[in-house]
Enzyme design. Structure first.
Site, PDB file in Angstrom:
ATOM      1  CG  ASN A 129       1.833   6.527   2.868  1.00 47.33           C
ATOM      2  OD1 ASN A 129       2.813   6.317   1.677  1.00 47.33           O
ATOM      3  ND2 ASN A 129       2.122   6.505   4.205  1.00 47.33           N
ATOM      4  CB  THR A 133      -6.001  -1.418   1.290  1.00 44.49           C
ATOM      5  OG1 THR A 133      -5.688  -0.014   1.786  1.00 44.49           O
ATOM      6  CG2 THR A 133      -6.296  -1.409   0.007  1.00 44.49           C
ATOM      7  CG  HIS A 157      -4.031   5.262  -0.347  1.00 44.16           C
ATOM      8  ND1 HIS A 157      -3.523   5.705   0.972  1.00 44.16           N
ATOM      9  CD2 HIS A 157      -4.859   6.150  -0.785  1.00 44.16           C
ATOM     10  CE1 HIS A 157      -3.732   6.905   0.780  1.00 44.16           C
ATOM     11  NE2 HIS A 157      -4.444   7.402  -0.121  1.00 44.16           N
ATOM     12  CB  CYS A 158      -4.786   2.249   4.469  1.00 42.57           C
ATOM     13  SG  CYS A 158      -4.208   0.261   4.290  1.00 42.57           S
ATOM     14  CB  THR A 159      -0.522   3.419   6.536  1.00 43.47           C
ATOM     15  OG1 THR A 159      -1.228   4.613   7.190  1.00 43.47           O
ATOM     16  CG2 THR A 159       1.160   3.525   6.786  1.00 43.47           C
TER      17      THR A 159
END
Length: 237
Positions: free
Chosen positions: A35, A137, A129-131
């Site tokens: 993130n 991702t 993106h993710c976390t």
């Protein structure tokens, strides 16, 4: 392999330079990361210098609320494609293996995976993106790269790089929180902190076995041959 470290963003990298048959993936086209909540001024300058045009954010509403992206006045299109059906917490509660998790993301969220890959086609340079940039991702970027003709072991190696890029302090915090809730979990450490090559190999084998290939998976869920051809043109030189 070029990298573009963005200050404050975890696990940020360029997927350029991967072998794809006779070619290689282009530098400066597709980026992946965790993130963007802690991006600092230098990080914003780097994102500006990259010329980023689109961000495909794979997190759900609850994650966005807690950790909003810092993008300032960057001229980017933000596309949200939440990939987990059910909460992140539910995967830990069910003690899934990474192999089970990735198969479930690919099968249960196929429409959103396709929408995310279409996001890669819509604008470049693009960031997915993710976390933490590992699982959602990893699945999305892995499928996009494989469908574009990147050598399978290079797709696996790009995925596996994540583990070395995750901050040790973050790993310890996340793992201890999971262990407090689910002390018996077998897969907690893998889910929280690891990106073993076997997990991406298993996903690619699942796509090959079920759909013939990663491109076949995208095709089965609505992508056209023209779009898949364009994906190759965009990502591979």
């Amino acid at each position: 392999m070029s990298g573009s470290l963005v200050s404050g963003a975890v696990n940020f990298r360029d997927v350029g330079g991967l072998p794809a048959g006779e070619g290689r993936t282009r530098d400066g086209v597709l980026f992946r990361s965790g993130n963007l909540v802690a991006v600092d001024d230098d990080g914003i300058d780097t994102l500006r210098s990259i010329g980023l045009r689109r961000v495909v954010d794979l997190r759900d509403e609850s994650e966005l609320a807690v950790d909003p992206s810092r993008l300032d006045d960057l001229p980017v299109e933000v596309q949200h494609e939440p990939l987990f059906l059910g909460s992140v917490a539910s995967f830990f509660a069910r003690d899934l293996s990474l192999e089970q998790l990735y198969t479930e993301i690919a099968d249960a969220s196929a429409d959103r995976v396709v929408a995310a890959v279409r996001g890669i086609l819509a604008d470049q340079p693009v960031l997915v993106h993710c976390t933490i940039g590992k699982d959602r991702t990893g699945v999305t970027v892995g499928i996009a790269l494989a469908a574009a003709g990147v050598d399978p072991e290079a797709v696996v190696a790009d995925y596996a790089r994540t583990e070395a890029l995750l901050p040790a302090g973050r790993n310890a915090r996340v793992l201890s929180a999971i262990r407090a809730l689910h002390p018996e979990n077998v897969h907690a450490e893998d889910l929280a902190t690891r990106s073993p090559a076997r997990a991406m190999r298993a996903l690619l084998a699942h796509l090959d076995g079920t759909y013939g290939s990663a491109a076949g998976y995208l095709r089965a869920h609505g992508m056209t041959d023209a779009e898949i051809g364009r994906l190759r043109e965009v990502l591979v030189e």
